[in-house]
Design a protein around this motif. Sequence first.
Motif, short mmCIF file in Angstrom:
data_model
loop_
_atom_site.label_atom_id
_atom_site.label_comp_id
_atom_site.label_asym_id
_atom_site.label_seq_id
_atom_site.Cartn_x
_atom_site.Cartn_y
_atom_site.Cartn_z
N TRP A 187 25.77 2.95 57.45
CA TRP A 187 26.55 3.55 58.52
C TRP A 187 26.11 3.10 59.92
O TRP A 187 26.70 3.51 60.91
N ALA A 188 25.08 2.25 60.01
CA ALA A 188 24.58 1.81 61.31
C ALA A 188 25.65 1.04 62.08
O ALA A 188 25.64 1.00 63.31
N VAL A 189 26.57 0.41 61.36
CA VAL A 189 27.63 -0.37 62.01
C VAL A 189 28.67 0.52 62.69
O VAL A 189 29.41 0.06 63.57
N LEU A 190 28.71 1.80 62.33
CA LEU A 190 29.77 2.69 62.84
C LEU A 190 29.39 3.22 64.22
O LEU A 190 28.98 4.37 64.39
N THR A 191 29.57 2.39 65.22
CA THR A 191 29.31 2.76 66.61
C THR A 191 30.42 3.67 67.12
O THR A 191 31.50 3.76 66.51
N PRO A 192 30.20 4.37 68.26
CA PRO A 192 31.27 5.21 68.81
C PRO A 192 32.57 4.44 69.04
O PRO A 192 33.65 4.95 68.74
N THR A 193 32.46 3.22 69.57
CA THR A 193 33.68 2.43 69.79
C THR A 193 34.41 2.17 68.48
O THR A 193 35.63 2.36 68.38
#
Length: 416
Positions: free
Chosen positions: A214-220
């Motif tokens: 899930w580290a790839v799931l940034t706010p943007t």
Amino acid sequence: MSARTVFSPYRRLFAVRGSVAFSLAGWVGRLPAPMLGLGAVLLVEDRTGSYGLAGAVSGTLALSYGVAGPQWARAMDRRGQAEVLPWAMGAFLLTGIAFVATVVADGPRWSWFLLAAAVGASSPNIGSLVRARWSALLDPAGRQTAFAFEAVADEIVFVIGPPLVTVLATLIAPPVGFLTGVVLGAVGGLWLAGLRVSQPPAHPLGTGPRPRWWAVLTPTLLVVVVTYLAVGTVFGGLDVVVVGFAEAEGAPALSGAVLAVFAAGSLLAGLVYGLAPLPGTLAARFVGTAVAFGLAAQLLWGVGSLPVLAGCGFLAGLTIAPVLVSGTSLVESRVGPGVLTESLAWTISGLTLGVTTGSALAGAAVDAWGAQAAFAVPAGAAAVAALLAVAGGRFVRDQPVVAAVGAVRIEPPIDG
């Protein structure tokens, strides 16, 4: 100003050796996108007479595709597209044939859902793979043009795909439409896998701790994915409602042509979007195009005949490519190369998960309310997309960027 000058940004994209090949291969590989969902609706409805069941099966395929897409993309970021794609395409071809055979043989209903899920799970998102290749070759200004071109390529697929699958399914046999999409997808994917030199470099994991998925799931990325979830609900809802409405109007063979009109409007808008030197921030463009999309889809409330639907569809279609290009560009600008393909795949997953929701909701709405009233599903979902983009606007703010259209950086020639 001559046409040659106006379209020079697009000509410069294809000055890179190998770009024509990987773009064309990716286009063929994307043909299943509009063909399998609609093909599953036509196949299952023909066998059972139920739009609800047809929408649920089609939605299951889209759901598994949306969940599996980022996993395939992560594997390709780590190992390379050429290493992973052949395995995926082999599984895609086998599961697609098995799904059609089971439905035609009237196998147990649970097996229809299981095999539809297997078809979706074995299909990587080809569009994200092509966009990752463009991103590795071009600077930000060039990427706007490239992503706009890819949105146009998507819409050409959606112009051709629905009428093709409808004609094959209604005039030859329902299984033929779905199977044609499967075969074309496998051909395009295997072709793309063979273009090794133009693929982005792989980024194998180091010896340190393995990063959380899930580290790839940034706010943007989350804002764009959630907004695209609602946008995809519009697409999934339209696939089912338009088929039902065309049948109610006594012209089922025209359903694919009407869906193609939506794509034609988007195609035109995508071409213009890729050429326009747009001011403002990437975030502002994303929010603005999402609001325009939400407003334009409200035209669906006034649909009363197929000609009116086609007219409303073209106008609404003009807002599709801009919201897709702006969201993709925003995500691409905020991620590193090691997770680029996966990040782009998540945006497509948002769309496809929305297609799942839209197919299921619209199928139930057609059965319960009738096709005309069921246009409330895509119209309402478009309004939700606009609200989500506005609400998420503060999480995606960035610095002003004015695209210098035509300033495409051409890297050293490559083979492929």
